[in-house]
Enzyme design. Structure first.
Site, PDB file in Angstrom:
ATOM      1  N   ARG A 196      -8.538  -0.013   4.941  1.00  8.79           N
ATOM      2  CA  ARG A 196      -7.696   1.013   4.298  1.00  8.79           C
ATOM      3  C   ARG A 196      -6.386   0.418   3.807  1.00  8.79           C
ATOM      4  O   ARG A 196      -5.796   0.937   2.858  1.00  8.79           O
ATOM      5  CB  ARG A 196      -7.365   2.124   5.302  1.00  8.79           C
ATOM      6  N   ASP A 215       4.962   0.923  11.994  1.00 11.57           N
ATOM      7  CA  ASP A 215       3.735   0.300  11.477  1.00 11.57           C
ATOM      8  C   ASP A 215       3.560  -1.147  11.945  1.00 11.57           C
ATOM      9  O   ASP A 215       2.550  -1.778  11.629  1.00 11.57           O
ATOM     10  CB  ASP A 215       3.718   0.343   9.934  1.00 11.57           C
ATOM     11  N   CYS A 266      -4.121  13.085  12.723  1.00 12.25           N
ATOM     12  CA  CYS A 266      -4.850  11.837  12.743  1.00 12.25           C
ATOM     13  C   CYS A 266      -4.589  11.160  14.068  1.00 12.25           C
ATOM     14  O   CYS A 266      -3.827  11.660  14.886  1.00 12.25           O
ATOM     15  CB  CYS A 266      -4.510  10.959  11.550  1.00 12.25           C
ATOM     16  N   LYS A 317       0.841  -1.213   0.000  1.00 14.10           N
ATOM     17  CA  LYS A 317       0.000   0.000   0.000  1.00 14.10           C
ATOM     18  C   LYS A 317       0.869   1.254   0.000  1.00 14.10           C
ATOM     19  O   LYS A 317       0.652   2.167  -0.790  1.00 14.10           O
ATOM     20  CB  LYS A 317      -0.904   0.007   1.239  1.00 14.10           C
ATOM     21  N   ASN A 318       1.862   1.287   0.892  1.00 13.92           N
ATOM     22  CA  ASN A 318       2.639   2.521   1.051  1.00 13.92           C
ATOM     23  C   ASN A 318       3.603   2.771  -0.110  1.00 13.92           C
ATOM     24  O   ASN A 318       4.123   3.880  -0.245  1.00 13.92           O
ATOM     25  CB  ASN A 318       3.373   2.523   2.388  1.00 13.92           C
ATOM     26  N   ARG A 322       1.250  14.784  12.891  1.00 16.00           N
ATOM     27  CA  ARG A 322       1.600  14.574  11.486  1.00 16.00           C
ATOM     28  C   ARG A 322       1.700  15.852  10.644  1.00 16.00           C
ATOM     29  O   ARG A 322       0.928  16.073   9.696  1.00 16.00           O
ATOM     30  CB  ARG A 322       0.641  13.554  10.857  1.00 16.00           C
TER      31      ARG A 322
HETATM   32  N1  EPU Z   1       7.328  14.728  10.331  1.00 16.66           N
HETATM   33  C1  EPU Z   1       7.547  16.063  10.585  1.00 16.66           C
HETATM   34  N2  EPU Z   1       7.356  16.947   9.556  1.00 16.66           N
HETATM   35  C2  EPU Z   1       6.966  16.557   8.307  1.00 16.66           C
HETATM   36  C3  EPU Z   1       6.758  15.186   8.064  1.00 16.66           C
HETATM   37  C4  EPU Z   1       6.938  14.288   9.115  1.00 16.66           C
HETATM   38  O1  EPU Z   1       7.889  16.452  11.705  1.00 16.66           O
HETATM   39  O2  EPU Z   1       6.825  17.412   7.431  1.00 16.66           O
HETATM   40  C5  EPU Z   1       7.538  13.742  11.422  1.00 16.66           C
HETATM   41  C6  EPU Z   1       6.298  12.919  11.748  1.00 16.66           C
HETATM   42  O3  EPU Z   1       5.450  13.599  12.656  1.00 16.66           O
HETATM   43  C7  EPU Z   1       6.896  11.647  12.313  1.00 16.66           C
HETATM   44  C8  EPU Z   1       8.157  11.477  11.497  1.00 16.66           C
HETATM   45  O4  EPU Z   1       8.458  12.772  10.955  1.00 16.66           O
HETATM   46  O5  EPU Z   1       7.235  11.810  13.664  1.00 16.66           O
HETATM   47  C9  EPU Z   1       8.079  10.477  10.364  1.00 16.66           C
HETATM   48  O6  EPU Z   1       6.899  10.687   9.603  1.00 16.66           O
HETATM   49  P1  EPU Z   1       6.879  10.422   8.042  1.00 16.66           P
HETATM   50  O7  EPU Z   1       6.766  11.723   7.338  1.00 16.66           O
HETATM   51  O8  EPU Z   1       8.007   9.519   7.682  1.00 16.66           O
HETATM   52  O9  EPU Z   1       5.497   9.651   7.865  1.00 16.66           O
HETATM   53  P2  EPU Z   1       4.670   9.623   6.512  1.00 16.66           P
HETATM   54  O10 EPU Z   1       5.583   9.686   5.380  1.00 16.66           O
HETATM   55  O11 EPU Z   1       3.569  10.594   6.579  1.00 16.66           O
HETATM   56  C10 EPU Z   1       4.720   7.038   6.138  1.00 16.66           C
HETATM   57  C11 EPU Z   1       3.726   5.917   6.085  1.00 16.66           C
HETATM   58  C12 EPU Z   1       3.196   5.644   7.485  1.00 16.66           C
HETATM   59  C13 EPU Z   1       4.373   5.297   8.385  1.00 16.66           C
HETATM   60  C14 EPU Z   1       5.399   6.429   8.367  1.00 16.66           C
HETATM   61  C15 EPU Z   1       6.659   6.122   9.155  1.00 16.66           C
HETATM   62  C16 EPU Z   1       2.747   6.085   3.886  1.00 16.66           C
HETATM   63  C17 EPU Z   1       1.567   6.360   3.052  1.00 16.66           C
HETATM   64  N3  EPU Z   1       2.628   6.274   5.191  1.00 16.66           N
HETATM   65  O12 EPU Z   1       4.014   8.180   6.613  1.00 16.66           O
HETATM   66  O13 EPU Z   1       2.352   4.508   7.354  1.00 16.66           O
HETATM   67  O14 EPU Z   1       3.916   5.086   9.711  1.00 16.66           O
HETATM   68  O15 EPU Z   1       5.803   6.693   7.011  1.00 16.66           O
HETATM   69  O16 EPU Z   1       7.263   4.971   8.685  1.00 16.66           O
HETATM   70  O17 EPU Z   1       3.778   5.662   3.378  1.00 16.66           O
HETATM   71  C18 EPU Z   1       0.566   3.067   7.925  1.00 16.66           C
HETATM   72  O18 EPU Z   1       0.768   2.464   6.844  1.00 16.66           O
HETATM   73  O19 EPU Z   1      -0.183   2.616   8.832  1.00 16.66           O
HETATM   74  C19 EPU Z   1       1.218   4.354   8.145  1.00 16.66           C
HETATM   75  C20 EPU Z   1       0.786   5.242   9.021  1.00 16.66           C
END
Ligand code: EPU
Length: 422
Positions: free
Chosen positions: A401, A309, A115, A22-23, A120
């Site tokens: 999802r 995750d 969320c 998915k991701n 986030r």
């Molecule tokens: N963060 C910031 N600023 C930003 C972006 C992120 O401070 O602009 C922080 C976040 O709050 C968090 C950390 O950086 O503490 C890492 O977040 P990241 O941006 O890596 O998360 P994401 O890219 O939004 C993806 C996955 C998530 C998974 C995270 C971490 C997808 C669609 N989502 O989210 O997947 O938990 O990376 O590995 O790829 C799930 O599949 O259940 C899921 C939530």
């Protein structure tokens, strides 16, 4: 609205095939916006998040066809605006920002709210795109990015307080493919899903090196073309079934996995006393529940560390593992909603400051429980597999999802589960 009834006590055994990730699928679908040519993406899992992404692409004007795991996208004539009513349902919709900005030189994307797993923010995404020369403004809950003269390569550090950002790395990498000159992302996320996106972009004609390491270099090109791509297997779905097999299994084989993506999860299961055997090529594994399961400790970290995750599912396993196990989530310290529900099933868990202390009990007992997010709901399903009685999991849309046909896969492994429409 569907609910899942898990009748506990039936061991699982047999073999299933793991779905596409998915991701990985979500940013790859978004990346099709970078070209006006046909892109064909295979092994896109049939889950509601990929359906939302298809709706977003359609809403932006792309032609999308979906048939048995394959999605064909032709984004020949698209708009630059992704409004709130299509973006709000899924946080990952922010990954249309980079491609839209690169292709249209302007984009208006509604910001998703927080969320249940935490705040986030998207500050790093925006900072990265600004470093490429975009001007960012906030208006009415939308971020408006514009770069009328096109984007320009730059060196960008994407490290936040919790480490690198996965979708932020994706957004900047996608935007930089069409920027003038060379972009270097330092502190880039190393997750396999970032590598799969880079492979897809390179197949479109991008020039990206270093994906999978903390430094990614992108040499901008003038145009990208269509391509065909197979999405990597879902390592979190695989990990979830590995945990299920350790909890309630009598020999479970998972096909179409990648050994190298599952090292941290495998090490944890082995430390907890369970057996995991991979075949020689590393594309299948068999898990046997150990005779003497032991407590263990997990600290979530960016890849190749233990994935956030997969902490909820492991918490469900530890709930009935003798001894005291510890789970610390450094990425999303608020991601412990499943613990309150597991406690309703008799688990002994204390959560404090991003850390759960789990004292293993002999057995959980079934209770009506509420899914709060995707991985939390998977943990409740796992807990139900060995609990005494029938566990009813409400708000099943959370699990739909991200897990393709989870009830059918569990049934194929001999579990006694029922999806019921309320
Ligand atoms: N963060 C910031 N600023 C930003 C972006 C992120 O401070 O602009 C922080 C976040 O709050 C968090 C950390 O950086 O503490 C890492 O977040 P990241 O941006 O890596 O998360 P994401 O890219 O939004 C993806 C996955 C998530 C998974 C995270 C971490 C997808 C669609 N989502 O989210 O997947 O938990 O990376 O590995 O790829 C799930 O599949 O259940 C899921 C939530």
């Amino acid at each position: 609205m569907d609910k899942l009834i898990v009748h506990g006590g039936t061991p699982i055994h047999g073999a299933i095939t793991i779905s596409g990730s998915k991701n990985a699928s979500l940013p790859i679908l978004a990346a099709t916006l970078l070209t006006d040519e046909d892109c064909v993406i295979r092994r896109v899992p049939d889950v509601s998040d990929t359906n939302y992404m298809v709706q977003i692409l359609t809403g932006l004007g792309a032609d999308v066809e979906r048939f048995s795991g394959t999605v064909r996208v032709t984004a020949s004539d698209i708009t630059d605006t992704a409004p709130y009513d299509i973006v709000r349902r899924m946080r990952a919709s922010v990954c249309v920002m980079g491609p839209l900005l690169a292709r249209k030189r302007r984009c208006v994307v509604a910001l998703p709210g927080g969320c249940v797993i935490g705040d986030r923010p998207v500050d790093l995404h925006i900072r990265g795109l600004e470093a490429l020369g975009a001007k960012a403004e906030m208006e009415g809950g939308n971020v408006i990015l514009s770069a009328p003269d096109g984007l320009k390569g730059a060196t960008i550090d994407l490290c936040g307080t919790s480490g690198p950002t996965v979708l932020g790395t994706d957004n900047v990498m996608m935007a930089a493919t069409l920027a003038e000159g060379i972009t270097t992302i330092t502190s880039a996320a190393c997750e396999p899903e970032v590598v799969d996106l880079a492979d897809f972009l390179n197949a479109m004609g991008a020039k990206i090196t270093g994906a999978g390491t903390p430094v990614i270099t992108i040499e901008g090109v003038e145009k990208l073309k269509g391509c065909v791509h197979n999405v990597i297997p879902d390592r979190i779905e695989a990990g979830t079934f590995m945990a299920a097999a350790a909890l309630a299994g009598e020999g479970v084989t998972l096909r179409r996995i990648r050994h190298e993506h599952l090292v941290a999860i495998t090490n944890t299961l082995r430390k907890a006393g369970h057996q995991v055997h991979f075949n020689d090529v590393g594309d299948a594994c068999t898990i046997h529940r150990g005779d003497t399961p032991m407590s263990a400790e997990i600290v979530t970290e960016p890849y190749p560390g233990y994935p956030t995750d997969m902490q909820a599912q492991m918490t469900a396993l530890f709930a009935t593992t003798p001894g005291t196990s510890i789970v610390v989530d450094t990425i999303f310290p608020q991601r412990f909603m499943h613990c309150a529900e597991l406690k309703r099933m008799g688990a002994d868990i204390t959560v404090e400051n991003g850390k759960a202390m789990i004292k293993g009990v002999d057995k959980l007992s079934a209770a009506p429980v509420m899914a709060s997010d995707l991985r939390a709901s998977a943990a409740l399903v796992l807990a139900g597999l060995t609990a005494k009685g029938s566990t009813e999991i409400r708000r099943l849309y959370h699990i739909d999802r991200g897990y393709e046909h989870i009830d059918e896969k569990l049934l194929a492994l001999g579990a006694h589960v029922e999806r019921v429409r309320e």
